[in-house]
Scaffold this active site. Structure first.
Site, PDB file in Angstrom:
ATOM      1  NE  ARG A  32      -3.684  -2.562   0.871  1.00  0.00           N
ATOM      2  CZ  ARG A  32      -3.554  -3.757   0.274  1.00  0.00           C
ATOM      3  NH1 ARG A  32      -2.720  -3.916  -0.737  1.00  0.00           N
ATOM      4  NH2 ARG A  32      -4.285  -4.792   0.668  1.00  0.00           N
ATOM      5  CD  GLU A 177     -11.082 -11.973   5.739  1.00  0.00           C
ATOM      6  OE1 GLU A 177     -10.519 -11.633   6.792  1.00  0.00           O
ATOM      7  OE2 GLU A 177     -10.913 -11.391   4.660  1.00  0.00           O
ATOM      8  CE  LYS A 222     -12.883  -8.870   6.195  1.00  0.00           C
ATOM      9  NZ  LYS A 222     -12.076  -7.823   6.811  1.00  0.00           N
ATOM     10  CB  SER A 263     -13.785  -4.452  -0.423  1.00  0.00           C
ATOM     11  OG  SER A 263     -12.468  -4.216   0.026  1.00  0.00           O
ATOM     12  N   GLY A 264     -12.277  -7.318  -1.190  1.00  0.00           N
ATOM     13  CA  GLY A 264     -11.624  -8.264  -2.087  1.00  0.00           C
ATOM     14  C   GLY A 264     -11.018  -7.728  -3.374  1.00  0.00           C
ATOM     15  N   GLY A 265     -10.828  -6.414  -3.483  1.00  0.00           N
ATOM     16  CA  GLY A 265     -10.254  -5.869  -4.716  1.00  0.00           C
ATOM     17  C   GLY A 265     -11.310  -5.230  -5.610  1.00  0.00           C
TER      18      GLY A 265
HETATM   19  C1  5MM Z   1      -6.552  -5.177   5.382  1.00  0.00           C
HETATM   20  O1  5MM Z   1      -6.005  -6.376   4.833  1.00  0.00           O
HETATM   21  C2  5MM Z   1      -6.069  -7.488   5.717  1.00  0.00           C
HETATM   22  C3  5MM Z   1      -4.736  -8.026   6.035  1.00  0.00           C
HETATM   23  O2  5MM Z   1      -4.170  -8.719   4.975  1.00  0.00           O
HETATM   24  P1  5MM Z   1      -2.751  -9.489   5.202  1.00  0.00           P
HETATM   25  O3  5MM Z   1      -2.928 -10.421   6.346  1.00  0.00           O
HETATM   26  O4  5MM Z   1      -2.544 -10.173   3.882  1.00  0.00           O
HETATM   27  O5  5MM Z   1      -1.727  -8.438   5.459  1.00  0.00           O
HETATM   28  C4  5MM Z   1      -7.053  -8.531   5.155  1.00  0.00           C
HETATM   29  O6  5MM Z   1      -7.133  -9.680   5.928  1.00  0.00           O
HETATM   30  C5  5MM Z   1      -8.400  -7.886   5.135  1.00  0.00           C
HETATM   31  O7  5MM Z   1      -8.874  -7.729   6.447  1.00  0.00           O
HETATM   32  C6  5MM Z   1      -9.415  -8.677   4.339  1.00  0.00           C
HETATM   33  O8  5MM Z   1      -8.848  -9.383   3.277  1.00  0.00           O
HETATM   34  C7  5MM Z   1     -10.433  -7.721   3.772  1.00  0.00           C
HETATM   35  O9  5MM Z   1      -9.780  -6.657   3.150  1.00  0.00           O
HETATM   36  P2  5MM Z   1     -10.285  -6.147   1.737  1.00  0.00           P
HETATM   37  O10 5MM Z   1      -9.202  -5.188   1.314  1.00  0.00           O
HETATM   38  O11 5MM Z   1     -10.398  -7.350   0.848  1.00  0.00           O
HETATM   39  O12 5MM Z   1     -11.632  -5.485   2.000  1.00  0.00           O
END
Ligand code: 5MM
Length: 342
Positions: A32, A177, A222, A263-265
């Site tokens: 990021r 999740e 989730k 949100s997954g991208g």
């Molecule tokens: C915010 O990203 C979270 C942490 O990811 P890593 O463990 O890979 O660093 C991730 O688990 C996040 O909480 C979920 O995937 C949902 O995030 P998105 O961006 O898909 O809404």
């Protein structure tokens, strides 16, 4: 009086509010920060999280809980207030990502298993002492030719269920999740394939939760939405909403108090629109809301760019997305709302 699992879970899915996923591990936040040219130092990570957690309107009105990374749970604002206390003062629940990430699954080429069960009981007790009242564990299910296999889904479901049982033993609400990935290495699948894999995954996960004696009334699910792969044939927002709700109705017991989507991208606006269309359907047995990482933070990160003078603009960008998603959780969001000044 100690809070019960049901009370915490209910607070996490408060009407019109949702969860901020700010639990990027050091490697993920690196990606990021690379996008905005910011060095991935502990102080920059702290400053960025402070910007989010002290964004008054967003936190007070639209955020019910925040998922933190372990390092962040131990950090404070520049003026010395612990982040967990800042989050609580805003009326939200502090939570913690407790998995140790997805690693290659032995014997299953191309598939992953989420690790972190060893020593988890002791870690959960320590996180509870630091103020965390919910936790999160993410399983990664990739779609590709011949994948996922049943063996990989079952291994991940078992780990999710063991984690959830340990959380509940400690008085911590587990966010479960299981993410069927839309933007993985092979993302050309269509929505039918996503639906098939999501259904199978959720069925296997709820079987495992039952086997491990997890109290479904004290957890939050989730899941991914049912969407085509990022480079697959695209469909309307209405179709995503209808197929996601149908898939969840077929797999998620009504005892579960709430479903908070990842949100997954998806683009920021697509994630908001899909949620709004689903909540507008009404008549669902569980609360529906968001637990977005990227779709809540992208605009704020870009506005911040690592510069202190941009903090107000970044907080306004975060507040805008939080407001839009808060409305979506109530079913009140309209596309024209996006034109409101951030
Ligand atoms: C915010 O990203 C979270 C942490 O990811 P890593 O463990 O890979 O660093 C991730 O688990 C996040 O909480 C979920 O995937 C949902 O995030 P998105 O961006 O898909 O809404």
């Amino acid at each position: 009086m100690s809070e019960t699992l049901r009370e915490i879970a209910a607070a996490m899915v408060t009407e019109g509010q949702g969860i901020l996923a700010a639990d990027e591990s050091t490697g993920t936040i690196q990606k990021r920060f690379d996008q905005i040219g910011v060095e991935n130092t502990e102080e920059n990570r702290r400053a960025y999280r402070e910007l989010l957690f002290t964004a008054d309107e967003a936190m007070r009105d639209h955020v019910s809980g925040v998922i933190l990374f372990e390092e962040t749970l131990g950090q404070s604002t520049a003026d010395g207030r612990r982040f967990a206390d800042v989050i609580k003062a805003a009326g939200a629940v502090p939570g913690i990502k407790v998995d140790k990430g997805a690693k290659p699954l032995a014997g299953f080429p191309g598939e992953k298993i989420t690790e972190g069960l060893d020593g988890l009981r002791e870690r959960l007790e320590a996180y509870y002492g630091q103020g965390a009242r919910f936790a999160k564990w993410r399983a990664v299910i990739d779609i590709a030719d011949g994948l996922p296999t049943w063996g990989a889904i079952a291994a991940n479901a078992h780990a999710l269920a063991r984690y959830a049982a340990l959380c509940q033993e400690t008085g911590i609400v587990p966010i479960v999740e299981p993410e069927v990935i839309m933007d993985g290495p092979s993302s050309s699948h269509d929505i039918d394939r996503c639906e098939e894999v999501t259904r199978l995954t959720l069925n296997v996960v709820f079987d495992a939760l039952y086997e491990q004696r997890v109290d479904l009334t004290g957890m939050v699910l989730k899941p991914n939405m049912v969407v085509p792969g990022q480079t697959g044939p695209q469909v309307s927002a209405q179709e995503v909403a209808e197929r996601t709700v149908a898939c969840l109705k077929a797999t998620v017991p009504p005892a579960v108090p709430g479903i908070a989507f990842l949100s997954g991208g998806q683009s920021d606006e697509a994630a908001t629109e899909h949620l709004a269309l689903m909540t507008r359907m009404g008549g669902l047995p569980w609360a529906l809301t968001f637990s977005y990482g990227r779709a809540l933070q992208q605009a704020a990160l870009k506005a911040w760019g690592g510069r202190a003078e941009n903090v107000p603009a970044a907080q306004a960008a975060f507040a805008h997305r939080a407001r839009m998603n808060g409305r979506a959780a109530l079913g009140n969001w309209r596309a024209e709302d996006e034109r409101e000044a951030a």
